[in-house]
Design an enzyme around this catalytic site. Sequence first.
Site, PDB file in Angstrom:
ATOM      1  CG  ASP A  93      -0.519  -0.017   2.524  1.00 20.97           C
ATOM      2  OD1 ASP A  93       0.771   0.113   2.478  1.00 20.97           O
ATOM      3  OD2 ASP A  93      -1.056   0.215   3.529  1.00 20.97           O
ATOM      4  CB  SER A  94       4.669   1.698  -0.164  1.00 17.82           C
ATOM      5  OG  SER A  94       4.731   0.437  -0.980  1.00 17.82           O
TER       6      SER A  94
ATOM      7  CG  ASP B 228       0.193  -4.343   1.981  1.00 14.61           C
ATOM      8  OD1 ASP B 228       0.064  -4.917   3.128  1.00 14.61           O
ATOM      9  OD2 ASP B 228       1.059  -3.012   2.107  1.00 14.61           O
TER      10      ASP B 228
ATOM     11  CE  LYS C  94       3.175  -5.742   4.036  1.00 18.67           C
ATOM     12  NZ  LYS C  94       2.627  -4.776   4.822  1.00 18.67           N
TER      13      LYS C  94
ATOM     14  CD  GLU D 252       0.897  -1.613   7.974  1.00 21.20           C
ATOM     15  OE1 GLU D 252       0.715  -0.657   8.736  1.00 21.20           O
ATOM     16  OE2 GLU D 252       1.168  -1.103   6.819  1.00 21.20           O
TER      17      GLU D 252
ATOM     18  CD  GLU E 256       8.090  -0.339   7.488  1.00 18.74           C
ATOM     19  OE1 GLU E 256       7.235  -1.194   7.130  1.00 18.74           O
ATOM     20  OE2 GLU E 256       8.302   0.715   7.298  1.00 18.74           O
TER      21      GLU E 256
HETATM   22  O1  KIV Z   1       3.451  -1.002   1.714  1.00 15.62           O
HETATM   23  C1  KIV Z   1       4.553  -1.662   1.740  1.00 15.62           C
HETATM   24  O2  KIV Z   1       5.242  -1.431   0.569  1.00 15.62           O
HETATM   25  C2  KIV Z   1       5.144  -2.311   2.707  1.00 15.62           C
HETATM   26  C3  KIV Z   1       6.608  -2.903   2.668  1.00 15.62           C
HETATM   27  C4  KIV Z   1       7.466  -1.818   2.665  1.00 15.62           C
HETATM   28  C5  KIV Z   1       6.779  -3.643   3.653  1.00 15.62           C
HETATM   29  O3  KIV Z   1       4.535  -2.718   3.680  1.00 15.62           O
END
Ligand code: KIV
Length: 263
Positions: free
Chosen positions: A46-47, A85, A115, A117, A180
């Site tokens: 989600d970056s 994510d 993934k 968090e 992280e």
């Molecule tokens: O959103 C993302 O890119 C991430 C990674 C940096 C682990 O969570």
Amino acid sequence: MASPVTIPRLWRMKEKQEKIAAVTAYDFGFAQLADAAGIDVILVGDSLGMVVQGRRNTLPVTMDEMVYHTGMVARGAQNAMVIGDMPFMAYQADTAEAIRNAGRFIKEAGAAAVKLEGGVSVSPMIRALSGAGIPVQAHIGLTPQSVHQMGGYRVQRDEERLVADALEVEQAGAFSVVLEGIPTPIATKITRELKIPTIGIGAGPACDGQILVLHDLLGLSQRHVPKFVKQYRQLAAEVRSGLEEYAGEVRSGHFPAAEHCYD
Ligand code: KIV
């Protein structure tokens, strides 16, 4: 010949102490390049809210946007494992919603896993998703979706809490965990204690693998680069100079030349 990366393969890599190379990607072209480079895991992070959409943080990213980008990446990856994510508020409210949203990554986008968090607080969601047959990578330590709660993007140093989170996500069924922004000694301890692979970002060299945001490692954006990033290329400068040269030649009439034209 290369073959698709699976969860059992990642587990074997940990056993054999072979490091896992992971990177983020957000579209077909870069997914193809990462795959061809032999990257083991591609995370559609989600970056993308920050590096693709130009937002201040990851919080506004939606499920529809994540599914859209994950579909592109899955089409570009032959062998790398693609992980989608879960964006902010796609899994926190209740387990049924978490299952429906995670299922979209697998069913609509072609991801192999998701993934999310959080540690102890999201273990019911990890348990529910794993129970529904959806593999989950957990993500503890500096969790960017909690930026307001953490008071910024800060290294997390509460060892007792971090170890408890790591043990809990493993217990809940996560197949791997991203660590992280965690001091090296704590990440080393967690990596030793867990059976599942740890993937570090700002967590030192002892992790079972490493992940970086693609735009950071390739120097593709002009955003602030954290201490833990190594920039392997400076592509932003390269791209800019190519575009400047093109614009100059269009304006001067040097492009197109005879070889670019049809008779
Ligand atoms: O959103 C993302 O890119 C991430 C990674 C940096 C682990 O969570």
